[in-house]
Design a protein around this motif. Structure first.
Motif, PDB file in Angstrom:
ATOM      1  N   TYR A   1       8.270  -5.091   5.571  1.00 58.56           N
ATOM      2  CA  TYR A   1       7.056  -4.699   6.102  1.00 58.56           C
ATOM      3  C   TYR A   1       6.521  -3.445   5.187  1.00 58.56           C
ATOM      4  O   TYR A   1       7.287  -2.486   4.889  1.00 58.56           O
ATOM      5  CB  TYR A   1       7.392  -3.927   7.389  1.00 58.56           C
ATOM      6  N   ILE A   2       5.054  -3.535   4.970  1.00 56.58           N
ATOM      7  CA  ILE A   2       4.498  -2.462   4.146  1.00 56.58           C
ATOM      8  C   ILE A   2       3.450  -2.027   4.569  1.00 56.58           C
ATOM      9  O   ILE A   2       2.510  -2.643   4.994  1.00 56.58           O
ATOM     10  CB  ILE A   2       4.341  -3.156   2.860  1.00 56.58           C
ATOM     11  N   GLU A   3       2.931  -0.958   4.545  1.00 56.95           N
ATOM     12  CA  GLU A   3       1.817  -0.068   4.949  1.00 56.95           C
ATOM     13  C   GLU A   3       1.344   0.549   3.613  1.00 56.95           C
ATOM     14  O   GLU A   3       2.133   1.178   2.966  1.00 56.95           O
ATOM     15  CB  GLU A   3       2.019   0.957   5.934  1.00 56.95           C
ATOM     16  N   LEU A   4       0.228   0.272   3.199  1.00 56.84           N
ATOM     17  CA  LEU A   4      -0.275   0.954   1.926  1.00 56.84           C
ATOM     18  C   LEU A   4      -1.794   1.253   1.798  1.00 56.84           C
ATOM     19  O   LEU A   4      -2.545   0.624   2.681  1.00 56.84           O
ATOM     20  CB  LEU A   4       0.051   0.139   0.886  1.00 56.84           C
ATOM     21  N   ASP A   5      -2.162   2.325   1.065  1.00 50.90           N
ATOM     22  CA  ASP A   5      -3.393   2.474   0.726  1.00 50.90           C
ATOM     23  C   ASP A   5      -3.519   2.899  -0.659  1.00 50.90           C
ATOM     24  O   ASP A   5      -2.462   2.827  -1.321  1.00 50.90           O
ATOM     25  CB  ASP A   5      -3.984   3.644   1.790  1.00 50.90           C
ATOM     26  N   PRO A   6      -4.765   3.389  -1.241  1.00 53.18           N
ATOM     27  CA  PRO A   6      -4.924   3.678  -2.634  1.00 53.18           C
ATOM     28  C   PRO A   6      -3.840   4.713  -3.078  1.00 53.18           C
ATOM     29  O   PRO A   6      -3.428   4.629  -4.426  1.00 53.18           O
ATOM     30  CB  PRO A   6      -6.024   4.037  -2.885  1.00 53.18           C
ATOM     31  N   THR A   7      -3.547   5.580  -2.320  1.00 50.81           N
ATOM     32  CA  THR A   7      -2.365   6.651  -2.762  1.00 50.81           C
ATOM     33  C   THR A   7      -1.098   6.842  -2.076  1.00 50.81           C
ATOM     34  O   THR A   7      -0.119   7.625  -2.648  1.00 50.81           O
ATOM     35  CB  THR A   7      -3.287   7.998  -2.331  1.00 50.81           C
ATOM     36  N   SER A   8      -0.732   5.811  -1.368  1.00 56.08           N
ATOM     37  CA  SER A   8       0.617   5.676  -0.481  1.00 56.08           C
ATOM     38  C   SER A   8       1.148   4.632   0.103  1.00 56.08           C
ATOM     39  O   SER A   8       0.099   3.643   0.166  1.00 56.08           O
ATOM     40  CB  SER A   8       0.716   7.026   0.347  1.00 56.08           C
ATOM     41  N   THR A   9       2.281   4.521  -0.147  1.00 54.88           N
ATOM     42  CA  THR A   9       2.970   3.250   0.329  1.00 54.88           C
ATOM     43  C   THR A   9       4.213   3.615   1.193  1.00 54.88           C
ATOM     44  O   THR A   9       5.049   4.508   0.820  1.00 54.88           O
ATOM     45  CB  THR A   9       3.546   2.238  -0.906  1.00 54.88           C
ATOM     46  N   TYR A  10       4.347   2.888   2.531  1.00 55.07           N
ATOM     47  CA  TYR A  10       5.456   3.273   3.187  1.00 55.07           C
ATOM     48  C   TYR A  10       5.835   1.805   3.475  1.00 55.07           C
ATOM     49  O   TYR A  10       5.667   0.721   3.772  1.00 55.07           O
ATOM     50  CB  TYR A  10       5.293   3.683   4.516  1.00 55.07           C
TER      51      TYR A  10
ATOM     52  N   GLU B   1      -1.112  13.370 -11.188  1.00 51.98           N
ATOM     53  CA  GLU B   1      -0.818  12.417 -12.244  1.00 51.98           C
ATOM     54  C   GLU B   1       0.431  11.682 -12.140  1.00 51.98           C
ATOM     55  O   GLU B   1       0.933  11.195 -12.907  1.00 51.98           O
ATOM     56  CB  GLU B   1      -1.000  13.004 -13.633  1.00 51.98           C
ATOM     57  N   TYR B   2       1.310  12.109 -10.707  1.00 51.01           N
ATOM     58  CA  TYR B   2       2.726  11.512 -10.634  1.00 51.01           C
ATOM     59  C   TYR B   2       2.495  10.823  -9.474  1.00 51.01           C
ATOM     60  O   TYR B   2       1.913  11.043  -8.558  1.00 51.01           O
ATOM     61  CB  TYR B   2       3.574  12.757 -10.748  1.00 51.01           C
ATOM     62  N   VAL B   3       3.632   9.926  -9.359  1.00 51.97           N
ATOM     63  CA  VAL B   3       3.908   9.297  -8.059  1.00 51.97           C
ATOM     64  C   VAL B   3       5.480   9.596  -7.798  1.00 51.97           C
ATOM     65  O   VAL B   3       6.387   9.541  -8.512  1.00 51.97           O
ATOM     66  CB  VAL B   3       4.001   7.817  -8.201  1.00 51.97           C
ATOM     67  N   LYS B   4       5.403  10.278  -6.462  1.00 49.66           N
ATOM     68  CA  LYS B   4       6.713  10.498  -6.044  1.00 49.66           C
ATOM     69  C   LYS B   4       7.313   9.495  -5.263  1.00 49.66           C
ATOM     70  O   LYS B   4       6.744   9.141  -4.119  1.00 49.66           O
ATOM     71  CB  LYS B   4       6.840  12.068  -5.359  1.00 49.66           C
ATOM     72  N   GLU B   5       8.438   9.094  -5.339  1.00 49.69           N
ATOM     73  CA  GLU B   5       9.107   7.872  -4.642  1.00 49.69           C
ATOM     74  C   GLU B   5      10.613   8.587  -3.697  1.00 49.69           C
ATOM     75  O   GLU B   5      11.346   9.069  -4.199  1.00 49.69           O
ATOM     76  CB  GLU B   5       9.720   6.824  -5.626  1.00 49.69           C
ATOM     77  N   TYR B   6      10.437   8.477  -2.597  1.00 51.26           N
ATOM     78  CA  TYR B   6      11.550   8.700  -1.772  1.00 51.26           C
ATOM     79  C   TYR B   6      12.045   7.584  -1.023  1.00 51.26           C
ATOM     80  O   TYR B   6      11.447   6.509  -0.799  1.00 51.26           O
ATOM     81  CB  TYR B   6      11.046   9.675  -0.505  1.00 51.26           C
TER      82      TYR B   6
ATOM     83  N   GLN C   1      16.341  -0.719   4.860  1.00 52.61           N
ATOM     84  CA  GLN C   1      15.948   0.387   3.710  1.00 52.61           C
ATOM     85  C   GLN C   1      14.637   0.886   3.770  1.00 52.61           C
ATOM     86  O   GLN C   1      13.486   0.177   3.998  1.00 52.61           O
ATOM     87  CB  GLN C   1      16.264  -0.201   2.328  1.00 52.61           C
ATOM     88  N   TYR C   2      14.474   1.972   3.684  1.00 49.60           N
ATOM     89  CA  TYR C   2      13.172   2.810   3.997  1.00 49.60           C
ATOM     90  C   TYR C   2      12.741   3.508   2.682  1.00 49.60           C
ATOM     91  O   TYR C   2      13.493   4.241   1.986  1.00 49.60           O
ATOM     92  CB  TYR C   2      13.228   3.955   5.169  1.00 49.60           C
ATOM     93  N   THR C   3      11.527   3.215   2.228  1.00 49.48           N
ATOM     94  CA  THR C   3      10.914   4.018   1.005  1.00 49.48           C
ATOM     95  C   THR C   3       9.586   4.395   1.237  1.00 49.48           C
ATOM     96  O   THR C   3       8.911   3.993   2.177  1.00 49.48           O
ATOM     97  CB  THR C   3      10.848   2.948  -0.244  1.00 49.48           C
ATOM     98  N   TYR C   4       9.164   5.322   0.550  1.00 49.96           N
ATOM     99  CA  TYR C   4       7.958   6.028   0.686  1.00 49.96           C
ATOM    100  C   TYR C   4       7.407   6.434  -0.627  1.00 49.96           C
ATOM    101  O   TYR C   4       8.377   7.301  -1.137  1.00 49.96           O
ATOM    102  CB  TYR C   4       7.963   7.271   1.648  1.00 49.96           C
ATOM    103  N   ALA C   5       6.427   6.140  -0.936  1.00 51.03           N
ATOM    104  CA  ALA C   5       5.809   6.443  -2.485  1.00 51.03           C
ATOM    105  C   ALA C   5       4.427   7.225  -1.949  1.00 51.03           C
ATOM    106  O   ALA C   5       3.614   6.600  -1.397  1.00 51.03           O
ATOM    107  CB  ALA C   5       5.719   5.246  -3.263  1.00 51.03           C
ATOM    108  N   VAL C   6       4.107   8.466  -2.804  1.00 51.02           N
ATOM    109  CA  VAL C   6       2.897   9.098  -2.661  1.00 51.02           C
ATOM    110  C   VAL C   6       2.246   9.472  -4.035  1.00 51.02           C
ATOM    111  O   VAL C   6       3.197  10.115  -4.701  1.00 51.02           O
ATOM    112  CB  VAL C   6       2.843  10.146  -1.720  1.00 51.02           C
ATOM    113  N   THR C   7       1.095   9.486  -4.354  1.00 52.73           N
ATOM    114  CA  THR C   7       0.398   9.804  -5.605  1.00 52.73           C
ATOM    115  C   THR C   7       0.017  11.382  -5.379  1.00 52.73           C
ATOM    116  O   THR C   7      -0.548  11.510  -4.494  1.00 52.73           O
ATOM    117  CB  THR C   7      -0.614   9.102  -5.911  1.00 52.73           C
TER     118      THR C   7
END
Length: 258
Positions: A93-102, A121-126, A112-118
């Motif tokens: 199951y994915i939610e996304l927009d141009p700057t973040s993904t859950y 110039e970097y993307v942080k992955e949690y 397994q839960y993940t979250y990424a946010v721009t």
């Protein structure tokens, strides 16, 4: 003479009536088929189906979306004359927009839960481990990749409409998406020293409903080798899209403060 003038007047009126009637009968109403009328006129508002698909795919690059993906994978390991096959499945199951993904990935009852946010110039992955969110990685925007990269393509020469479904040219798409496929293969291999022998798109079909892409149905094959062992991965990933342009990406509570 007067009678002649009356006859001439009547004749002019008759001819005028016939001329007007003829013009009315010859008035042409355009009937467009694929943007063109049989008279040669072009519909100024016509957009070819392939151009519509290109616009719809382009929309996915900038719009938010929700994706449900029942993913299936078959792994075949061969060493010499012996081989074994293992099948795995997961629901994504994915939610996304141009700057973040859950995302939430469910496999064998485990989530397994993940979250990424721009950020700049970097993307942080949690990732969430034992109810606690931790920062797993920080990568440059240029180095960041995900499965979503698989729909970042130019569709105009790659797809044919068959029975309402856009069928992708798998040979051409395998070439176009080779870099993304290689990145996925490397992640699946998970070991240094893995050699990527083949990455191939086996299926890439697109379904459009109500002017929006509702399904991107992808199947891939990857072949890798590692210290004499051959790994073959068949990977099915039908992405069901919804809420395009209407999705609000979940921002997890409890992200670490830096």
């Amino acid at each position: 003479m007067k009678n002649f003038r009356k006859i001439l007047l009547v004749l002019v009126m008759v001819l005028s009536f016939v001329f007007v009637a003829s013009c009315d009968n010859n008035k042409h109403e355009h009937e467009y088929v694929d943007g063109k009328c049989e008279c040669g006129e072009t519909d100024p508002n016509y957009v070819a189906p392939i151009d519509q698909l290109a616009n719809q795919m382009e929309e996915l690059k900038t719009a938010s979306a929700t994706i449900n993906c029942p993913m299936a994978m078959e792994l075949k390991l061969t060493m010499g004359t012996e081989s074994q096959t293992q099948k795995m499945s997961a629901d994504m199951y994915i939610e996304l927009d141009p700057t973040s993904t859950y995302s939430i990935t469910t496999a064998e009852g485990e989530k397994q839960y993940t979250y990424a946010v721009t950020q700049g110039e970097y993307v942080k992955e949690y990732v969430k481990l034992e109810e606690e969110w931790i920062l797993a990685d920080t990568v440059s925007v240029n180095d960041y990749s995900s499965n979503i990269d698989l729909y970042d393509i130019d569709v105009k020469e790659s797809f044919t409409l068959v029975d309402g479904i856009w069928i992708g040219d798998t040979v051409l798409l395998s070439q176009v998406l080779k870099s993304s496929m290689d990145e996925i293969a490397t992640e699946l291999g998970g070991l240094d020293g893995v050699t990527i022998d083949e990455t191939t798109i086996k299926k890439y079909n697109i379904t459009v409903e109500n002017g929006k892409i509702s399904l991107i149905d992808i199947e891939m094959y990857m072949k890798m080798s590692y210290q004499g062992m051959i790994m073959e991965i068949s990977y099915a990933m039908p992405m069901n899209l919804s809420k395009i342009g209407e999705t609000t990406v979940t921002v997890p509570e409890g992200l670490p403060v830096e």
